[in-house]
Motif scaffolding. Structure first.
Motif, PDB file in Angstrom:
ATOM      1  N   ALA B 154      10.285  49.745  -1.995  1.00 45.46           N
ATOM      2  CA  ALA B 154       9.983  49.280  -0.636  1.00 45.46           C
ATOM      3  C   ALA B 154       8.601  49.774  -0.229  1.00 45.46           C
ATOM      4  CB  ALA B 154      11.038  49.789   0.339  1.00 45.46           C
ATOM      5  N   ARG B 155       7.830  48.907   0.426  1.00 45.30           N
ATOM      6  CA  ARG B 155       6.464  49.244   0.839  1.00 45.30           C
ATOM      7  C   ARG B 155       6.287  48.937   2.323  1.00 45.30           C
ATOM      8  NH1 ARG B 155       6.849  51.480  -2.989  1.00 45.30           N
ATOM      9  NH2 ARG B 155       5.873  51.270  -5.029  1.00 45.30           N
ATOM     10  N   PRO B 156       5.397  49.675   3.025  1.00 44.47           N
ATOM     11  CA  PRO B 156       5.120  49.310   4.420  1.00 44.47           C
ATOM     12  C   PRO B 156       4.724  47.833   4.504  1.00 44.47           C
ATOM     13  CG  PRO B 156       4.116  51.418   3.906  1.00 44.47           C
ATOM     14  CD  PRO B 156       4.654  50.881   2.606  1.00 44.47           C
ATOM     15  N   GLY B 157       5.284  47.153   5.471  1.00 42.46           N
ATOM     16  CA  GLY B 157       5.022  45.721   5.615  1.00 42.46           C
ATOM     17  C   GLY B 157       6.152  44.866   5.076  1.00 42.46           C
ATOM     18  N   ASP B 158       6.912  45.372   4.104  1.00 42.77           N
ATOM     19  CA  ASP B 158       8.027  44.595   3.561  1.00 42.77           C
ATOM     20  C   ASP B 158       8.953  44.129   4.690  1.00 42.77           C
ATOM     21  OD1 ASP B 158       7.182  44.925   0.992  1.00 42.77           O
ATOM     22  OD2 ASP B 158       8.896  46.127   0.311  1.00 42.77           O
ATOM     23  N   VAL B 159       9.442  42.901   4.540  1.00 40.93           N
ATOM     24  CA  VAL B 159      10.399  42.385   5.523  1.00 40.93           C
ATOM     25  C   VAL B 159      11.818  42.635   5.002  1.00 40.93           C
ATOM     26  CG1 VAL B 159      11.216  40.318   6.722  1.00 40.93           C
ATOM     27  CG2 VAL B 159       8.760  40.671   6.348  1.00 40.93           C
ATOM     28  N   VAL B 160      12.710  43.062   5.902  1.00 46.78           N
ATOM     29  CA  VAL B 160      14.097  43.358   5.531  1.00 46.78           C
ATOM     30  C   VAL B 160      14.973  42.166   5.910  1.00 46.78           C
ATOM     31  CG1 VAL B 160      16.020  44.956   5.806  1.00 46.78           C
ATOM     32  CG2 VAL B 160      13.667  45.798   6.003  1.00 46.78           C
ATOM     33  N   LEU B 161      15.631  41.596   4.900  1.00 46.63           N
ATOM     34  CA  LEU B 161      16.514  40.446   5.123  1.00 46.63           C
ATOM     35  C   LEU B 161      17.960  40.874   4.869  1.00 46.63           C
ATOM     36  CD1 LEU B 161      14.558  37.766   3.018  1.00 46.63           C
ATOM     37  CD2 LEU B 161      14.226  38.353   5.432  1.00 46.63           C
ATOM     38  N   VAL B 162      18.887  40.255   5.584  1.00 50.11           N
ATOM     39  CA  VAL B 162      20.312  40.435   5.268  1.00 50.11           C
ATOM     40  C   VAL B 162      20.907  39.037   5.142  1.00 50.11           C
ATOM     41  CG1 VAL B 162      21.030  40.670   7.685  1.00 50.11           C
ATOM     42  CG2 VAL B 162      22.437  41.656   5.913  1.00 50.11           C
ATOM     43  N   SER B 163      21.837  38.873   4.176  1.00 56.05           N
ATOM     44  CA  SER B 163      22.254  37.522   3.813  1.00 56.05           C
ATOM     45  C   SER B 163      23.317  36.923   4.727  1.00 56.05           C
ATOM     46  CB  SER B 163      22.756  37.493   2.367  1.00 56.05           C
ATOM     47  OG  SER B 163      23.911  38.301   2.248  1.00 56.05           O
ATOM     48  N   GLY B 164      23.802  37.677   5.719  1.00 52.51           N
ATOM     49  CA  GLY B 164      24.785  37.097   6.634  1.00 52.51           C
ATOM     50  C   GLY B 164      25.431  38.151   7.510  1.00 52.51           C
ATOM     51  N   ALA B 165      26.542  37.766   8.147  1.00 50.30           N
ATOM     52  CA  ALA B 165      27.216  38.600   9.149  1.00 50.30           C
ATOM     53  C   ALA B 165      27.621  39.950   8.578  1.00 50.30           C
ATOM     54  CB  ALA B 165      28.448  37.873   9.671  1.00 50.30           C
ATOM     55  N   ILE B 166      27.473  41.000   9.381  1.00 50.88           N
ATOM     56  CA  ILE B 166      27.798  42.353   8.913  1.00 50.88           C
ATOM     57  C   ILE B 166      29.116  42.848   9.531  1.00 50.88           C
ATOM     58  CG2 ILE B 166      25.395  42.951   8.478  1.00 50.88           C
ATOM     59  CD1 ILE B 166      25.541  44.695  11.044  1.00 50.88           C
ATOM     60  N   GLY B 167      29.752  43.773   8.815  1.00 47.29           N
ATOM     61  CA  GLY B 167      30.945  44.455   9.332  1.00 47.29           C
ATOM     62  C   GLY B 167      32.260  43.721   9.104  1.00 47.29           C
ATOM     63  N   VAL B 168      32.196  42.545   8.486  1.00 47.77           N
ATOM     64  CA  VAL B 168      33.380  41.687   8.395  1.00 47.77           C
ATOM     65  C   VAL B 168      34.461  42.310   7.505  1.00 47.77           C
ATOM     66  CG1 VAL B 168      34.214  39.408   7.703  1.00 47.77           C
ATOM     67  CG2 VAL B 168      31.972  39.643   8.803  1.00 47.77           C
ATOM     68  N   HIS B 169      34.092  42.770   6.319  1.00 50.09           N
ATOM     69  CA  HIS B 169      35.084  43.322   5.397  1.00 50.09           C
ATOM     70  C   HIS B 169      35.784  44.548   6.009  1.00 50.09           C
ATOM     71  CE1 HIS B 169      37.012  44.582   1.678  1.00 50.09           C
ATOM     72  NE2 HIS B 169      36.507  45.784   1.858  1.00 50.09           N
ATOM     73  N   GLY B 170      34.996  45.451   6.568  1.00 50.63           N
ATOM     74  CA  GLY B 170      35.566  46.678   7.127  1.00 50.63           C
ATOM     75  C   GLY B 170      36.574  46.384   8.225  1.00 50.63           C
ATOM     76  N   VAL B 171      36.252  45.432   9.094  1.00 54.73           N
ATOM     77  CA  VAL B 171      37.163  45.090  10.190  1.00 54.73           C
ATOM     78  C   VAL B 171      38.420  44.408   9.644  1.00 54.73           C
ATOM     79  CG1 VAL B 171      37.431  43.557  12.193  1.00 54.73           C
ATOM     80  CG2 VAL B 171      35.437  45.042  12.007  1.00 54.73           C
ATOM     81  N   ALA B 172      38.249  43.571   8.607  1.00 49.82           N
ATOM     82  CA  ALA B 172      39.419  42.907   8.007  1.00 49.82           C
ATOM     83  C   ALA B 172      40.378  43.946   7.425  1.00 49.82           C
ATOM     84  CB  ALA B 172      38.976  41.931   6.916  1.00 49.82           C
ATOM     85  N   ILE B 173      39.832  44.937   6.736  1.00 49.05           N
ATOM     86  CA  ILE B 173      40.671  45.979   6.136  1.00 49.05           C
ATOM     87  C   ILE B 173      41.349  46.820   7.219  1.00 49.05           C
ATOM     88  CG2 ILE B 173      40.587  48.123   4.796  1.00 49.05           C
ATOM     89  CD1 ILE B 173      40.439  45.828   2.977  1.00 49.05           C
ATOM     90  N   MET B 174      40.564  47.195   8.247  1.00 50.47           N
ATOM     91  CA  MET B 174      41.142  48.018   9.328  1.00 50.47           C
ATOM     92  C   MET B 174      42.269  47.280  10.032  1.00 50.47           C
ATOM     93  SD  MET B 174      38.277  50.097  11.455  1.00 50.47           S
ATOM     94  CE  MET B 174      36.832  49.146  11.035  1.00 50.47           C
ATOM     95  N   SER B 175      42.092  45.972  10.206  1.00 46.45           N
ATOM     96  CA  SER B 175      43.093  45.220  10.961  1.00 46.45           C
ATOM     97  C   SER B 175      44.438  45.226  10.241  1.00 46.45           C
ATOM     98  CB  SER B 175      42.611  43.787  11.208  1.00 46.45           C
ATOM     99  OG  SER B 175      42.526  43.081   9.989  1.00 46.45           O
ATOM    100  N   VAL B 176      44.444  45.183   8.920  1.00 45.88           N
ATOM    101  CA  VAL B 176      45.731  45.212   8.219  1.00 45.88           C
ATOM    102  C   VAL B 176      46.192  46.636   7.946  1.00 45.88           C
ATOM    103  CG1 VAL B 176      45.729  42.939   7.165  1.00 45.88           C
ATOM    104  CG2 VAL B 176      44.511  44.774   6.036  1.00 45.88           C
ATOM    105  N   ARG B 177      45.258  47.527   7.660  1.00 42.94           N
ATOM    106  CA  ARG B 177      45.655  48.897   7.329  1.00 42.94           C
ATOM    107  C   ARG B 177      46.263  49.601   8.536  1.00 42.94           C
ATOM    108  NH1 ARG B 177      41.021  52.559   5.050  1.00 42.94           N
ATOM    109  NH2 ARG B 177      41.149  51.149   3.297  1.00 42.94           N
ATOM    110  N   GLU B 178      45.671  49.405   9.692  1.00 45.44           N
ATOM    111  CA  GLU B 178      46.130  50.120  10.875  1.00 45.44           C
ATOM    112  C   GLU B 178      47.022  49.260  11.757  1.00 45.44           C
ATOM    113  OE1 GLU B 178      45.459  53.026  10.527  1.00 45.44           O
ATOM    114  OE2 GLU B 178      43.635  53.122   9.324  1.00 45.44           O
ATOM    115  N   GLY B 179      47.282  48.011  11.335  1.00 45.64           N
ATOM    116  CA  GLY B 179      48.133  47.146  12.153  1.00 45.64           C
ATOM    117  C   GLY B 179      47.495  46.770  13.468  1.00 45.64           C
ATOM    118  N   LEU B 180      46.150  46.706  13.491  1.00 47.03           N
ATOM    119  CA  LEU B 180      45.453  46.357  14.730  1.00 47.03           C
ATOM    120  C   LEU B 180      45.192  44.860  14.756  1.00 47.03           C
ATOM    121  CD1 LEU B 180      42.844  49.231  14.647  1.00 47.03           C
ATOM    122  CD2 LEU B 180      44.926  49.147  15.999  1.00 47.03           C
TER     123      LEU B 180
END
Lengths: 373, 329
Positions: B154-180
């Protein structure tokens, strides 16, 4: 997103920042009582964007931070017993006792479980009749009603293997204690909105009048906090000191009658020690005599605890608003979230943790508030 | 448990305990996969273990994760994943029907990812010494010529991209693991990223860094890259792609979406003059159609991630310590 985005709107925030700037003619010190408000202020950078005359002082309203060391040591001792399933909300697990924390007890084989509701703990008790299930009941007027209801349910259902380790505290006596301190710098309070959702506002007018201090009931989203600050500054500039409700969508003057009735049935007011602050008269709750059988301290007869507080930690002064977290010599050096000396660093609602997490690097703001948005 | 959370404690376990004990130059790079020289070709080699609970969750299972996890670690060095091994550790008493269902999911995921499962192992541990099914996978892939992807680039000036929505897997797991329940069911976004990376590299071979932000979330990944490269990362909070379901669940539990686990997502650090081309290449693929730029690298605050808040302030986005803990109120 309804109820999230609409209280986080940068354009409306800019108007509120402008209003506050226009109102402010001299320095004022405001205390936000609740750790959730502190977290929100630092997380969103609100303190960076206020006029420099407005000083926000972080109050004692973090339930994890003010739970006395002695109670945490009792929790550790009870949780270590082989017959016990010890249930707690997540953020209590990393709070240091005199020598270790609940995570350590768990890794040593203790049956320590994170639950999302005290009723989950009651269900564990029903499912494990041969075990003793203990729930760590800490917090302010917000968490006390569901904990009271769980004990009420346990008694009603005849569940005898459930008990509560109680360390509940009340906000109004803490405000009184802060104002009575000779070193007090607080000129107005942002009262914790969710506490008032339960208890209403009846306890505050007498405090506002006696201490000549404005008290504004305030919510937790950025716009809620800015509106609370705006109203507090408006009162200070006008020389007024009354109770205002800036959180009417959640707070009724009478609070929640059902919750208050449950509290009155299960708990009774008692003197309570606050970690870092000390004893505050009539500032806590304990189980009333009708429910004494459900008191974990009574059931497990935990006594002879020898507590050892850090000698360099100044979290007590942070909790009373006497110093900012970074004014403690240990901040960010001996004391970090990895190795917290005091609970204000370990709890995510603690002022020290909020400063460490979000403000460790003081980046000069590149935007003036008036250009926000 | 904190040492498995993907944060500071996990990193310290690897850097201070395992790496010195195993020490060699290839391992010392600490990328998502090791880059191996092999008679004119460059191979990527990676391994991962999967201990997720429950075994089946909305949008996937431990079988899908075990394939996609290693395939994606290979892809994050720019490699085309080729071969996979699988090690099943079964707890005495687990039903064969359950194992069969996991194996079917594993096979289907391997076919989707275009990898061959070429070797494996099975062990059974006594009842009470496991959690049903644990899986270890190792994989090998080939790195195309001209591709040099590395956490230190990584170099100064580099642009940071993310390929889509974040947090989805973690929330899916929490919803079934904790019954939420959060009103709308969230499905895990687990997916193989080999094709997406190939499309990205076809458009711009000079991608500097790739990483899939799994445990520890986007915050841990960005901190690791900032630290390895010695650059600062400046994030724009308003640009973060956080779906309403994730934002609601996080607000409810007192969690920060930046620290919630993802699967099937990648973070790319790309040269500023190629950022638009890279973004277009990601968006042209079904797994990257919601790709966005979320920030850039700066010479200030080296090794740290700093976010502009929605109101115009700033805050440090720190490495998580261990697992996130829900707050009391």
């Amino acid at each position: 997103m309804k109820y999230l985005d609409e209280f986080n709107d940068p354009v409306l925030a800019r108007h509120l920042f402008d209003d506050i700037r226009a109102l402010t003619t001299q320095p004022w010190s405001l205390m936000e009582v609740c750790g959730g408000q502190t977290h929100s202020i630092i997380r969103h950078g609100i303190d960076q964007l206020l006029p420099e005359e407005i000083q926000l002082i972080h109050g004692p309203g973090c339930p994890v931070c003010v739970t006395p060391l002695e109670i945490i040591d009792k929790a550790l001792e009870i949780a270590s017993r082989p017959e016990v399933v010890f249930c707690s909300f997540g953020d209590m697990l990393r709070v240091p006792g005199s020598g270790r924390d609940l995570f350590q007890v768990k890794s040593e084989g203790g049956d320590v479980r994170v639950v999302y509701s005290p009723l989950d703990a009651l269900r564990i008790a029903q499912d494990n009749p041969d075990r003793q299930v203990v729930f760590f009941g800490i917090g302010f007027e917000t968490t006390a009603p569901p904990n009271a209801m769980t004990v009420y349910q346990a008694k009603k259902l005849g569940i005898t293997n459930f008990s509560l380790l109680v360390s509940h505290v009340r906000v109004p006596p803490a405000i009184d204690a802060i104002m009575n301190s000779p070193d007090c710098r607080v000129q107005a309070f942002l009262a914790a909105g969710h506490v008032c959702t339960v208890m209403g506002t009846a306890e505050y007018p007498e405090l506002a009048e006696r201490h000549k201090v404005p008290i504004v009931v305030t919510g937790f989203e950025p716009l809620d906090i800015l509106e609370g600050i705006r109203r507090a500054v408006r009162q200070l500039e006008a020389g007024r000191h009354v109770v205002e409700n800036a959180y009417p969508r959640a707070v009724q003057p009478g609070g929640s009658p059902a919750a208050k009735a449950m509290l009155a049935d299960v708990f009774e007011v008692t003197d309570r020690s606050w970690r870092g602050i000390g004893m505050i008269p009539r500032s806590g709750w304990r189980l009333s005599s009708r429910y004494r059988d459900y008191d974990a301290e009574h059931r497990f007869s935990v006594s002879g605890i020898d507590t050892q507080e850090s000698t360099v930690c100044r979290s007590g002064e942070v909790l009373q608003g006497l110093i900012k977290p970074h004014e403690c010599a240990a901040f960010g050096k001996q004391c970090t979230p990895r190795n917290p000396l005091g609970a204000t660093m370990v709890s995510s609602e603690g002022a020290c943790a909020a400063y460490y997490l979000y403000r460790r690097l003081q980046v000069p703001s590149t935007q003036e508030a008036s250009s926000v948005g | 448990m904190g040492h498995g959370g993907g944060g500071t404690l996990s990193a310290e376990l690897v850097e201070h305990l395992f790496a010195p004990a195993f020490g060699n130059d290839v391992l010392a790079e600490l990328g998502d996969s090791a880059r191996l020289p092999a008679s004119g070709e460059r191979l990527a080699f990676s391994t991962d273990s999967f201990v997720v609970r429950p075994l089946f969750f909305p949008g996937g299972s431990i079988g899908d994760l075990a394939v996609n996890g290693t395939v994606n670690d290979l892809a994050m060095s720019g490699a085309r994943p080729l071969f996979l091994s699988c090690g099943f550790i079964l707890e005495e008493g687990v039903e064969l029907a359950v194992v069969g269902k996991v194996a079917e999911a594993f096979g289907a995921a391997a076919r989707r990812a275009g990898v061959s499962v070429v070797t494996g192992d099975t062990k059974v541990v006594e009842a009470g010494h496991g959690d049903g099914v644990f899986i270890n996978t190792a994989g090998i892939g080939r790195i195309p010529d001209g591709v040099d992807i590395h956490p230190r680039r990584a170099r100064p000036g580099d642009v940071v991209l993310v390929s889509g929505a974040i947090g989805v897997h973690g929330v899916a797991i929490m919803s079934v693991r904790e019954g939420l329940e959060f009103g709308v069911e969230t499905e895990s976004d687990t997916a193989p990223l080999g094709d997406l990376v190939a499309d990205l590299l076809a458009a711009c071979p000079d991608v500097h860094v790739l990483r899939d932000p799994t445990r520890g979330g986007l915050a841990a990944t960005l901190n690791e890259i900032a630290s390895a490269s010695g650059v600062g990362v400046a994030l724009e909070e308003h640009a973060l792609p956080v779906p309403d379901t994730v934002a609601n669940a996080c607000a409810f539990l007192g969690l920060d979406p930046l620290y919630v686990a993802n699967e099937g997502k990648l973070v790319a650090f790309v040269p500023p003059d190629r950022a638009d081309v890279c973004l277009a290449a990601l968006r042209a693929h079904p797994l990257g159609k919601e790709a966005v730029a979320i920030g850039h690298c700066v010479p200030d605050h080296p090794g740290m991630v700093v976010s502009a808040t929605g109101l115009g302030g700033t805050r440090v986005v720190d490495m998580p310590l261990g697992e996130q803990l829900p707050r009391i109120c």
